[in-house]
Design an enzyme around this catalytic site. Structure first.
Site, PDB file in Angstrom:
ATOM      1  N   LYS A 125       0.802  -1.226   0.000  1.00 16.23           N
ATOM      2  CA  LYS A 125       0.000   0.000   0.000  1.00 16.23           C
ATOM      3  C   LYS A 125       0.838   1.283   0.000  1.00 16.23           C
ATOM      4  O   LYS A 125       0.420   2.307  -0.533  1.00 16.23           O
ATOM      5  CB  LYS A 125      -0.925   0.021   1.222  1.00 16.23           C
ATOM      6  CG  LYS A 125      -1.967  -1.091   1.242  1.00 16.23           C
ATOM      7  CD  LYS A 125      -3.043  -0.890   0.209  1.00 16.23           C
ATOM      8  CE  LYS A 125      -4.162  -1.917   0.324  1.00 16.23           C
ATOM      9  NZ  LYS A 125      -5.080  -1.859  -0.830  1.00 16.23           N
ATOM     10  N   GLU A 128     -10.147   5.765   2.971  1.00 18.43           N
ATOM     11  CA  GLU A 128     -10.952   4.685   3.522  1.00 18.43           C
ATOM     12  C   GLU A 128      -9.993   3.567   3.907  1.00 18.43           C
ATOM     13  O   GLU A 128      -8.894   3.481   3.377  1.00 18.43           O
ATOM     14  CB  GLU A 128     -11.942   4.175   2.470  1.00 18.43           C
ATOM     15  CG  GLU A 128     -11.363   3.159   1.471  1.00 18.43           C
ATOM     16  CD  GLU A 128     -10.280   3.728   0.575  1.00 18.43           C
ATOM     17  OE1 GLU A 128     -10.232   4.957   0.398  1.00 18.43           O
ATOM     18  OE2 GLU A 128      -9.449   2.950   0.042  1.00 18.43           O
ATOM     19  N   SER A 151       1.903  -9.691  -0.897  1.00 16.93           N
ATOM     20  CA  SER A 151       1.629  -8.247  -0.832  1.00 16.93           C
ATOM     21  C   SER A 151       1.724  -7.664   0.569  1.00 16.93           C
ATOM     22  O   SER A 151       1.914  -6.465   0.720  1.00 16.93           O
ATOM     23  CB  SER A 151       0.243  -7.969  -1.417  1.00 16.93           C
ATOM     24  OG  SER A 151      -0.727  -8.789  -0.793  1.00 16.93           O
TER      25      SER A 151
END
Lengths: 402, 266
Positions: free
Chosen positions: A92, A114, A380
């Site tokens: 991210k 969010e 990830s």
């Protein structure tokens, strides 16, 4: 096959994507698109981003060969792209660094986001702290309960976490609330959307900020074994880590691309988040793509053990890759993801995020029949954030006697 | 098919009477689909000129809490697009009030646009407003809706550029819905200062009627808007009344509220 690398001027990947938002947000989206195209061409912007990705986030991430796991499975050679080793614990941060530089360039002083599991919220809070910008994160009340540690981390980083009580009190509702905030405060505020979702330019921009994963992995595979992988596995919620690793390989027709959605508890509507097998095209929160919905066009509730995959719409570029047959989309159930996570922990000493464990599960399933093949799994995120869920689901490891 | 002209005629009548048209929004199906026709008639008795029938949606990104909750209640009460069309038919049997279907895209997309356009017209609907469809994505819906004689209403926003306002005016028929402020639906104590300049900008681009909504909830708002707009849209204040009163009282309360808004006798 036509390359989907660049959406059309309206942000469409084939029929998918586009801009389905109230008129109030259209001019701000146009402004964001313009600013992004300018930044993309600006060497100074790119240089600053590359420097932050290297020296702050920790790129390039290692490409690791999981020899014990490969040996146990007795088939494919499995390589793991270690995005879990990035600062804040997941991919991210790539997108957050890109968007925060863009927000600063656009003169926005306030950032909203969010978050589902809290990983994107933590990454957003992190880059806001780094640049001294005001940060508000919307999070479903139910997710706040499930992910208390990440709520605390965000607050520790100086962010305001706002509980969302509407709807199912999860990611979808947090996105709606962030959009309501944005439509109210468009002048001062940048919406730092966390996946390859939403209205154009977000799916394109978020993909571009994550494509470093695939570019690095492609180079690393060639350096390491002199060839490309046969199959790439990545989990798909909105689909940002998957599109990040897929993009560099789209023109390598011999490389199979496999996205893994959340199979949840089973195939019944409401029990999973497998949009491509259980959904049909529809519009949610700005984009047209495959959507889990009932017969009346109401958005279905979804379930996954991993909050990051628990979303009713798949990113529009994935819908396009699916229809084109360029990528294949499968699903792994909650129990398969848990088993894969445990196995990876015990054989390689890597505890994956539950999201990433879905990709690991599919690689484990296919590996025994793939002798001589090379697999690449995009890991990830790391599993620290999921400790409470692992504990709940593996009670035998959590008794005082051990 | 030709437009029903109900919307255009009503704006023309209000104009000759020298007052803004009062456009009332009601979420269809709250508190139940059976109750909606009666509530609409009460609004009309109170002075509503045009009725926006809201199609409930699970994820209403443009709405504030009052209409979000109304949507939730309507969905729990079993309100589907087919039910909303049934409601429209029931209203049309008893009233000639112009009816605008006010919806997010997905429920209508799921119903199928060609079918929807045909069924809506047959049910007595006069126009359709799609909250989350930009003019860029509106080509297909608009051609289907127009082919069945339905007016298509689009939103103009304070953030809209000159180029966008032109497109919004061009794609709209019946009227243009002017969003008074950046934000979601909901009551506000005062009107936004930039709504009059926005109406002035639109006047330079179109002769179509302008109705102002978002934050309009009081008689003085309606009166002030009458100076520069052709209509006022009231929604959240109505849904708050629907939610906030015992079932048997809702009609009387709605009628009185509308009478107060329009300056009639309660």
């Amino acid at each position: 096959m036509s390359s989907p690398r660049t959406p059309d001027a309206g942000g469409h990947f084939g029929p998918y994507g586009g801009r389905y938002v109230p008129e109030t947000l259209m001019a701000p989206l146009e402004e964001l698109e313009r600013a992004y195209y300018e930044a993309r061409q600006d060497p100074a912007f790119q240089a600053e981003l590359v420097d932050l990705l290297a020296n702050y986030a920790g790129r390039p991430t290692p490409l690791y060969e999981a020899k014990r796991l490969s040996e146990q499975l007795g088939g494919a050679r499995i390589f793991i792209k270690r995005e879990d080793l990035l600062h804040t614990g997941a991919h991210k941060i790539n997108n957050c660094l890109g968007q925060i530089l863009l927000a600063r360039r656009m003169g926005k002083r306030r950032i909203i986001a969010e978050t589902g599991a809290g990983q994107h919220g933590v990454a957003t809070a992190t880059v806001c702290a780094l640049f001294g910008l005001d940060c508000t994160v919307y999070m479903g009340d139910e997710d706040m309960r499930r992910q208390r540690l990440n709520v605390f981390r965000m607050r520790l980083l100086g962010a305001k976490v706002v509980a969302v009580h509407s709807g199912s009190k999860t990611l979808k509702d947090a996105v709606s609330e962030a959009m309501r905030d944005w439509v109210t405060n468009v002048d001062s505020t940048h919406y730092l959307l966390g996946s390859a979702l939403g209205a154009h330019p977000y799916p394109m921009m978020v993909r571009d900020f994550h494509r470093c994963t695939g570019d690095e992995a492609r180079r690393q595979m060639l350096e390491r074994i002199g060839r490309l992988p046969d199959t790439i596995f990545a989990c798909v919620g909105g689909g940002s880590n998957a599109i990040g690793i897929f993009t560099a390989f789209l023109d390598d027709a011999e490389v199979k691309l496999v996205g893994i959605e959340a199979g949840g508890r089973g195939a019944k509507l409401g029990q999973h988040a497998a949009r491509l097998s259980g959904g049909r095209p529809g519009v949610l929160q700005g984009a047209y793509s495959y959507l889990l919905q009932d017969g009346d066009g109401q958005v279905s509730l979804t379930h996954s053990i991993s909050a990051g995959l628990d979303y009713a719409l798949i990113g529009p570029e994935h819908a396009y890759l699916h229809d084109q047959g360029r990528a294949e989309y499968l699903s792994a159930r909650d129990d398969e993801a848990l088993a894969a996570a445990t196995r990876l922990a015990r054989t390689e000493g890597i505890i994956p995020a539950l999201e990433s464990a879905h990709a690991v599960a599919e690689a484990i399933r296919q590996a025994p029949d793939a002798k001589g093949k090379v697999f690449l799994v995009n890991l990830s995120g790391r599993g620290d954030k999921d400790t409470d869920i692992y504990r709940e689901n593996l009670p035998e490891l959590d008794s005082p006697e051990g | 098919m030709e437009s029903s002209q109900r919307i255009a005629r009503r704006f023309a009548e209000c104009k000759s009477a020298g007052r803004p048209a009062l456009v009332a929004y009601l979420t269809a199906g709250d508190p139940s689909p059976e109750r909606t026709p009666g509530l609409v008639l009460a609004l009309e008795r109170g002075g509503a000129d045009i009725l926006e029938l809201g199609v409930p949606f699970s994820d209403p990104i443009a709405d504030g809490p009052v209409i979000q909750e109304a949507s939730d209640r309507a969905l729990k009460a079993g309100t589907s697009v087919a039910k909303v069309l049934e409601i429209a038919r029931a209203i049309r049997q008893r009233s000639e009030i112009p009816l605008v279907l006010f919806s997010y895209l997905n429920p209508l997309l799921s119903y199928g646009f060609s079918q929807l356009a045909s069924d809506a017209r047959e049910s007595g609907i006069d126009g359709v407003l799609l909250t989350d469809v930009s003019v860029e994505e509106a080509g297909e819906p608009v051609s289907q809706l127009r082919a069945h004689g339905l007016d298509t209403i689009f939103l103009a926003a304070p953030t809209s550029t000159e180029r966008r306002l032109k497109l919004v005016a061009e794609y709209s028929s019946g009227f243009v819905y002017v969003v008074s402020r950046t934000g979601v639906t909901g009551e506000r104590s005062s009107l936004a200062a930039n709504v009059e300049p926005l109406c002035t900008r639109l006047r330079a681009l179109t002769d179509k009627p302008l109705a102002v909504g978002f934050g309009v909830s009081k008689r003085e708002h309606v009166q002030a808007l009458g100076e520069y707009a052709d209509g006022a849209v009231v929604g959240s204040a109505i849904m708050r009344i629907v939610d906030g009163h015992p079932d048997a009282e809702i009609e009387a309360r709605l009628e009185a509220f509308l009478a107060d808004l329009t300056g009639g006798q309660p």
